[in-house]
Design a protein around this motif. Structure first.
Motif, short mmCIF file in Angstrom:
data_model
loop_
_atom_site.label_atom_id
_atom_site.label_comp_id
_atom_site.label_asym_id
_atom_site.label_seq_id
_atom_site.Cartn_x
_atom_site.Cartn_y
_atom_site.Cartn_z
N LEU A 11 19.41 38.99 48.07
CA LEU A 11 18.06 38.44 47.89
C LEU A 11 17.06 39.54 47.51
O LEU A 11 16.21 39.34 46.66
CB LEU A 11 17.60 37.73 49.16
N CYS A 20 13.54 33.63 46.24
CA CYS A 20 14.33 34.69 46.89
C CYS A 20 13.51 35.38 47.97
O CYS A 20 14.03 35.70 49.04
CB CYS A 20 14.84 35.71 45.88
N VAL A 45 17.48 29.84 44.43
CA VAL A 45 18.06 31.11 44.90
C VAL A 45 19.51 31.22 44.43
O VAL A 45 19.95 32.30 44.03
CB VAL A 45 17.95 31.21 46.43
N THR A 49 20.37 34.42 41.96
CA THR A 49 21.31 35.45 42.43
C THR A 49 22.65 35.35 41.72
O THR A 49 23.59 36.08 42.06
CB THR A 49 21.52 35.36 43.95
#
Length: 130
Positions: A11, A20, A45, A49
């Motif tokens: 993150l 994030c 997220v 990522t």
């Protein structure tokens, strides 16, 4: 490195993304509570990522894992009934992933290596399941 540290590192590497930062703060137990984070934030997220962070949520006894698969450009999911019996699997778009996350208790961010998607786990190659 613990799972929590792995999630925090992933993150932090993407801290230019608001979702994030929100999830990082919740994992870090600082400013944000899970109630401040919506399902769309969690799903974003996963995409930001690039699959390093997954989500796990529960419904009854089954655990649902959701992950972004950049090679497919889709979110993939798999639900397991202990001990690792697949009860549902598939691929979906962003809205479908949000719906899946909304329907489950949780969700909790987990690093991909700690899920069935990682390290040659039962969901590492979903081509046979999807």
């Amino acid at each position: 490195m613990s799972d929590r540290d792995s999630v925090r590192d992933a993150l932090f590497q993407h801290s230019d993304s608001r979702p994030c930062r929100l999830v990082w703060a919740a994992v870090d137990d600082t400013q944000t509570t899970p109630d401040d984070i919506g399902p769309r934030d969690y799903v974003e997220v996963l995409r930001v990522t690039d699959g390093a962070v997954c989500l796990v949520g529960s419904e009854d006894q089954a655990d649902l894992y959701v992950r972004w698969d950049g090679s497919r450009g889709q979110f993939v999911y798999v639900a397991f009934w202990p001990p690792w019996g697949v009860v549902d699997a598939g691929a979906t778009d962003r809205d479908g992933a949000v719906a899946l996350v909304t329907e489950r208790d949780g969700p909790a961010p987990v690093h991909v290596t700690e899920t069935p998607f990682g390290n040659g786990g039962p969901a590492a190659d979903l081509s046979g399941l999807v």
